[in-house]
Structures are given as C-alpha cells and as structure tokens.
Write an enzyme that holds these catalytic residues in place. Structure first.
Site, PDB file in Angstrom:
ATOM      1  N   GLU A 131      -5.872  -3.063  -1.401  1.00 59.30           N
ATOM      2  CA  GLU A 131      -6.410  -4.156  -0.659  1.00 59.30           C
ATOM      3  C   GLU A 131      -7.595  -4.756  -1.260  1.00 59.30           C
ATOM      4  O   GLU A 131      -8.231  -5.760  -0.783  1.00 59.30           O
ATOM      5  CB  GLU A 131      -6.682  -3.662   0.646  1.00 59.30           C
ATOM      6  CG  GLU A 131      -5.888  -3.212   1.705  1.00 59.30           C
ATOM      7  CD  GLU A 131      -5.359  -1.613   1.521  1.00 59.30           C
ATOM      8  OE1 GLU A 131      -5.487  -1.221   0.311  1.00 59.30           O
ATOM      9  OE2 GLU A 131      -4.866  -1.254   2.520  1.00 59.30           O
ATOM     10  N   TRP A 146     -18.687  18.280   8.281  1.00 61.78           N
ATOM     11  CA  TRP A 146     -17.639  17.674   7.365  1.00 61.78           C
ATOM     12  C   TRP A 146     -18.034  18.372   5.960  1.00 61.78           C
ATOM     13  O   TRP A 146     -19.000  18.773   5.394  1.00 61.78           O
ATOM     14  CB  TRP A 146     -17.866  16.360   7.000  1.00 61.78           C
ATOM     15  CG  TRP A 146     -17.140  15.626   8.184  1.00 61.78           C
ATOM     16  CD1 TRP A 146     -16.741  16.128   9.562  1.00 61.78           C
ATOM     17  CD2 TRP A 146     -16.888  14.054   8.230  1.00 61.78           C
ATOM     18  NE1 TRP A 146     -16.189  15.006  10.246  1.00 61.78           N
ATOM     19  CE2 TRP A 146     -16.683  13.796   9.523  1.00 61.78           C
ATOM     20  CE3 TRP A 146     -17.434  12.972   7.503  1.00 61.78           C
ATOM     21  CZ2 TRP A 146     -16.408  12.679  10.092  1.00 61.78           C
ATOM     22  CZ3 TRP A 146     -16.920  11.898   7.865  1.00 61.78           C
ATOM     23  CH2 TRP A 146     -16.546  11.397   9.239  1.00 61.78           C
ATOM     24  N   LYS A 201     -12.951  19.282   8.889  1.00 56.97           N
ATOM     25  CA  LYS A 201     -13.886  19.478   9.925  1.00 56.97           C
ATOM     26  C   LYS A 201     -14.102  20.760  10.223  1.00 56.97           C
ATOM     27  O   LYS A 201     -13.467  21.257  10.885  1.00 56.97           O
ATOM     28  CB  LYS A 201     -13.403  18.382  10.946  1.00 56.97           C
ATOM     29  CG  LYS A 201     -13.405  17.046  10.455  1.00 56.97           C
ATOM     30  CD  LYS A 201     -12.389  16.066  11.215  1.00 56.97           C
ATOM     31  CE  LYS A 201     -12.316  14.730  10.545  1.00 56.97           C
ATOM     32  NZ  LYS A 201     -11.099  14.580   9.881  1.00 56.97           N
ATOM     33  N   THR A 256       0.800  -1.116  -0.150  1.00 55.05           N
ATOM     34  CA  THR A 256       0.026  -0.048  -0.092  1.00 55.05           C
ATOM     35  C   THR A 256       1.012   1.482  -0.080  1.00 55.05           C
ATOM     36  O   THR A 256       2.036   1.193   0.432  1.00 55.05           O
ATOM     37  CB  THR A 256      -0.944   0.085   1.171  1.00 55.05           C
ATOM     38  OG1 THR A 256      -0.059   0.108   2.382  1.00 55.05           O
ATOM     39  CG2 THR A 256      -1.755  -1.199   1.418  1.00 55.05           C
TER      40      THR A 256
HETATM   41  P1  AMP Z   1      -4.673   2.861  -3.470  1.00 57.22           P
HETATM   42  O1  AMP Z   1      -4.664   1.621  -2.489  1.00 57.22           O
HETATM   43  O2  AMP Z   1      -3.168   3.526  -3.351  1.00 57.22           O
HETATM   44  O3  AMP Z   1      -4.828   2.490  -4.939  1.00 57.22           O
HETATM   45  O4  AMP Z   1      -5.654   4.004  -2.819  1.00 57.22           O
HETATM   46  C1  AMP Z   1      -6.885   3.607  -2.536  1.00 57.22           C
HETATM   47  C2  AMP Z   1      -7.537   4.756  -2.424  1.00 57.22           C
HETATM   48  O5  AMP Z   1      -7.597   5.799  -3.515  1.00 57.22           O
HETATM   49  C3  AMP Z   1      -9.027   4.676  -1.957  1.00 57.22           C
HETATM   50  O6  AMP Z   1      -9.008   4.170  -0.659  1.00 57.22           O
HETATM   51  C4  AMP Z   1      -9.564   6.084  -2.285  1.00 57.22           C
HETATM   52  O7  AMP Z   1      -9.153   7.071  -1.049  1.00 57.22           O
HETATM   53  C5  AMP Z   1      -8.772   6.434  -3.554  1.00 57.22           C
HETATM   54  N1  AMP Z   1      -9.536   6.342  -4.512  1.00 57.22           N
HETATM   55  C6  AMP Z   1      -9.282   5.367  -5.428  1.00 57.22           C
HETATM   56  N2  AMP Z   1     -10.396   5.327  -6.614  1.00 57.22           N
HETATM   57  C7  AMP Z   1     -11.006   6.465  -6.200  1.00 57.22           C
HETATM   58  C8  AMP Z   1     -11.970   7.279  -7.019  1.00 57.22           C
HETATM   59  N3  AMP Z   1     -12.566   6.939  -8.039  1.00 57.22           N
HETATM   60  N4  AMP Z   1     -12.557   8.462  -6.237  1.00 57.22           N
HETATM   61  C9  AMP Z   1     -11.975   8.944  -5.105  1.00 57.22           C
HETATM   62  N5  AMP Z   1     -11.134   8.225  -4.441  1.00 57.22           N
HETATM   63  C10 AMP Z   1     -10.511   7.073  -5.120  1.00 57.22           C
END
Ligand code: AMP
Length: 546
Positions: free
Chosen positions: A330, A444, A439, A185
C-alpha cells in the site's frame, strides 16, 4: 497567480526516455527463462517497448485496460511494463506463488483481458484457464523456437507479437494521475485487495528512493533487484534504476544462493535488494564455499524484519552496507530506510548499532505517526509503541473497486496494521504486526525481537515465535526453530543463549523444532500457517498454572 514553468506530466515512460537518451549504452542483463544470459541496453529496451506498445495498440489495447503478467525479473517483463503503462493501460503483476484459488480471484477481480506469462507458468495457467474466462489471450514471453505446445486459448508468441509493432511508436500523453500498475496485498485475512498505483505515484516514489539519503542510486552502480517485480513493483527498482542510469541485472527464476552469487560476482553488482529469506540462502552459500563479493557495496533488506545477525554478517564478513527498509504494498512500497542521519555522526558505536537495527526513517514524501488504541499520538522516545500510520503521495487512499471501504482516518493517514516505536531522531522500529504481537497478562511481547535474538545463536538457521493460549496469561510465546544442518542444539541451550538479552517475562515458555518454517508468497514467515500448525499446543507452563 500560476507559475510559468512547463507542464511535464510525471508519466513512467519518461523514465525510459531518459535512460535511452542519456544512458542508452548502459546494459540490461537478464538470466533468461530459456537458460542463457541475455544482454541488451536501455536503448534496446526503449525501442522494443515502443514496438510492443504499437503492436498492442493495433490489437485494441487502450487507456484504462488492465493486462496481467506472471513473470520473473527479466528484460521482456520490463519491456511489457513500459509498453503497457506507456499506452495508459495498467500492468497487473500476479504473484505465481499464490494458491490456485487466490490466483483465480485476483485475475478475475483485476479483469485482466490479455495475460503475459513466462514459459515457467504455462502449466499453472493451463490448469486455471477455465476459471479465468475474461482473459481473451495469453502472450507467452518467448521466441518462436521455444514456443511450447499449449492448450492455452489464443496463445501468442511474444516475439512474434513484438515484430508486428513499430519501434518509432510515439507515446500518447495523458494525465499523470492515470493508473499504471496494480498489485494485490497478500491478504492473510479475507480476499486480497488491489492497490492501484498511478504514474505520478510511481515517478515520485522512484525519485524519493533515488535520493542520497535513501538508496542513493547512481549511474555508476550495477543494480540487481532479487525482489520480484510481482512483489510491490520490485520496490521501485524497475523505475528508479533506469532513472539513475545504472547497469541493471535481472536474475530471472533462479533465486538459490549459488545462482544469486554467480550473478552478483560475474556482473560485479554493487547494489541489490531482497527479503531476508533470500539473503539467508546466499549467506549459507558463501559460508559453505568461502567465496567473497568484493564489488558489492549495499544490500537492501526488507519485507520482514532483518535479524541483527544478518546485518552483522554482511557488514563484517563481506564489507557490504545493509540498508534495512520497511514498507507495504500500500505504500509503493518503501516507507522507511535505515540510513545515517546528519547530526548523529558522533554517536558511540553501541548507540549507532542500535539505530542500525531499526527499520529507519522516512524520505521526503512520507509522513508517519504512532497512536494508542484511542487515537492519541504517542511520544517519540524509542520506547512507547503503538499503531503505525502513514501518509504521502505514494500511499494508497483506497483499494481497487472500493474493497475494504474507506481506509484513511480523519487526517488522511492509513493505518498500517504494524505496531512500532519512533525515537527522538525520527527512526521507526517495528515491534510487530498487530496480529502477531503476543499478549501476555495485558502486556505485549514482540515476536520479532525474540526471533532476532534466537537467530543470533550459531546453531539456529531460522526462528519464528507465535503466541499460544495460556490459562493464566492469555498467551505465552512458543519459539519455533529450524536447526542448522547437523546440529543437535537443544531448546534449553537456545533459551540459555537468550537469557539476559530480554526481560525475564519475555522468555519463550517452550521451544519446538521443525524441518521448515512456512513462508508466504512474498517470502515472509507465515504466522497464520504456524498458528494453524500449533493449534491446540499445550505449553509446559499451562498445567503448572492451573
Ligand atoms: P506486503 O504488503 O506484503 O509487502 O507486507 C507489508 C508488511 O510487511 C508490513 O506491514 C510489515 O508488517 C512487514 N514488513 C515489511 N518490511 C518490514 C521490516 N523491515 N521489518 C518488519 N516488518 C516488515
């Protein structure tokens, strides 16, 4: 009583078997790191993957070993994936955009013994090789002619290694729950954590993604993942494309607008996928050159929120359907996809557009929940927002080496760290990352909503919103903007443009202009770095409040 059906373990190499046998002539086109465009077929990839697997097994690679890769999207990287996984070993993709100390940590923690790398990354690994002592040998993904002079220990030429193998190598059989790939991650807080996918989870996820109401991949498509193979398995496309028998285009290292346009155009790509920052570069290129993309049918945009203006531009100016998608490392990664739903065909244009902007709905194999701080389920009314949780066979149940402990709740759901709404039709919309939501006075404000509106202004190229400490309201939004080249647009102009599109109390308290907004290794706006950059910033409203 047991059913009387055959036992056919869901192993990823069966996907390549299928592509080679039933779509063997379909092309795999790569922009090679050495320069020229490389063309081969699924039949070639299958044979070369078997050769590589055979060569690796002669060198002692076996079930459960972990092998690292630092490579762009290309045919050799694809072969490496199938060869390693076919042996029951694990491909650990490493994101080259991470900082050196994170690279060390990830490679050491992953215990990678053999490490595959593209020529581009020879200097990166030469620099850190002393701090990653467990790597015994580095395999440079090129031929003898392009082998560099390198200080990397036990450096091996990929093509020389491959030539040692046997193209008729037979894949071993093993349990479908065996680990196949591993991705860390992004780790904005603490160390990155390893997500360990299994053959079964990769195959099920790829099947779910291929379905008609998901990405609807077909053998008649030409598919180009711009999203890298080191970002959450290239959103499954290295599995789901050969599964569908589509032509595959791998863009290599060049991701600027002109290079991406060139491949989309010359290879007549019908389907492509990447994060919004990539599409920003492509759209700027198209605007400057006036070029069009007549073959392009579908564009998947995910990884961070897709601004409405981007969806509109693709659909209106380039006649390409945008599929907004949400997911996480994940979650394999695709969790939701914004595609039309049966029964909603008669919605008026405005209501349909509001749905189009959402992150979408789940395919079979994914289940979602939204909850308040106390774990109570929230209404699916499109308004109530709370913690988004997810469950399914493609969702992690723990991290590698149990880092982070138990990550599931009582009902087996994983908490995403995102805040979202669900509407009555099952469409999910992300409000914000829980860490990024502003916040203000106990309520929010969604930074994503503000950013989406600000980038709708014709003179704004990119926008980010962060919460700044405020003596009266706790936090208030600061809008950070990159102006379009040559534009002199003022903060006041942008705020005037936003006026009426959001509640009055959501209006940013100030606007700051920057040349560049920082991004993470996966192309998301780095709120962490922005918050550091604006630490101590005093909003004009702060003094008035005292
Ligand atoms: P990663 O594991 O690095 O791909 O990050 C995942 C995170 O990216 C998610 O928990 C979201 O916060 C953000 N994310 C992924 N796709 C989107 C989307 N279409 N719109 C908003 N946030 C997104």
């Amino acid at each position: 009583m047991e059913g009387l059906m055959q036992d056919w373990p869901l192993l990823v190499h069966t996907i390549l078997d299928h592509a080679a046998k039933y779509h063997g002539d379909r092309e795999v086109v790569s922009r090679s790191v050495e320069g020229p465009i490389h063309r081969c077929t699924y039949r070639d990839i299958d044979r070369r993957s078997r050769k590589l697997a055979s060569a690796l097994s002669k060198r002692g690679v076996e079930l459960g070993d972990i092998l690292g890769t630092m490579a762009w999207n290309g045919y050799r990287h694809m072969e490496t994936w199938y060869a390693v996984m076919g042996l029951g070993a694990v491909v650990h993709t490493v994101n080259p955009r991470l900082f050196a100390d994170q690279l060390d940590y990830i490679i050491n923690h992953g215990e990678d013994e053999l490490f595959f790398l593209d020529l581009t990354f020879v200097p990166v690994l030469e620099k850190i090789q002393d701090t990653i002592p467990k790597v015994k040998s580095f395999i440079i993904m090129t031929d003898e002619e392009h082998m560099p002079d390198t200080s990397l220990r036990e450096a091996v030429c990929y093509e020389t290694l491959l030539a040692e193998g046997d193209g008729d190598f037979q894949w071993p059989s093993f349990d479908e729950n065996t680990a196949s790939t591993m991705c860390y991650t992004s780790g904005t807080t603490g160390n990155p954590k390893g997500v360990l996918y299994s053959h079964r989870s990769n195959v099920l996820h790829a099947m779910a993604v291929c379905a008609g109401d998901a990405l609807a991949l077909k053998s008649t498509d030409t598919i180009m993942p711009v999203v890298p193979m080191f970002h959450a398995n290239a959103w499954s496309l290295v599995f789901s494309t050969p599964m569908s028998g589509a032509k595959f285009v791998l863009p290599g290292a060049q991701m600027d607008g002109a290079s991406i346009y060139e491949l989309l155009d010359t290879e007549k790509v019908t389907f492509t996928a990447a994060v919004p920052t990539i599409w920003l570069m492509l759209l700027q290129h198209l605007e400057q050159t006036g070029e069009k993309l007549p073959a392009l049918e579908r564009v998947v945009i995910g990884g961070s929120a897709c601004p409405p203006a981007m969806i509109e531009t693709f659909e209106r100016n380039y006649d390409a359907q945008v599929i907004h998608a949400w997911g996480m490392t994940e979650t394999s990664p695709l969790g939701t996809l914004c595609v039309t739903k049966g029964g909603l065909e008669d919605l008026d244009a405005d209501a349909a557009w509001q749905i189009k902007l959402k992150q979408g709905r789940v395919p079979y194999t994914v289940d979602l929940r939204i909850e308040d701080d106390d774990g109570n389920a929230l209404a699916w009314d499109g308004k109530a927002f709370g913690h988004l949780k997810i469950k399914g066979p493609g969702v992690a149940k723990g991290y590698f080496k149990s880092e982070g402990g138990d990550i599931l709740d009582r009902d087996g759901f994983f908490s995403t760290g995102d805040v979202s709404t669900m509407d009555e039709h099952g469409y999910m919309q992300i409000t914000d990352r829980s860490k990024d939501v502003i916040k203000s006075g106990g309520e929010w404000i969604s930074s994503i909503d503000l950013e989406n509106i600000a980038v709708g202004h014709p003179d704004v190229t990119e926008a980010a919103v962060v919460g700044i400490a405020h003596p009266k309201w706790d936090e208030r939004p600061l809008l950070v903007i990159v102006r379009r080249e040559g534009s002199e647009v003022s903060g006041e102009d942008v705020l005037k443009f936003m006026d009426g599109k959001i509640a009055k109390w959501w209006m940013p308290d100030d606007v700051a202009f920057v040349d560049e907004i920082p991004h993470t290794a996966t192309g998301k706006i780095s709120k962490l770095h922005l918050r550091q950059q604006f630490e101590g910033y005093v909003l004009p409203t702060a003094n008035a409040a005292e």
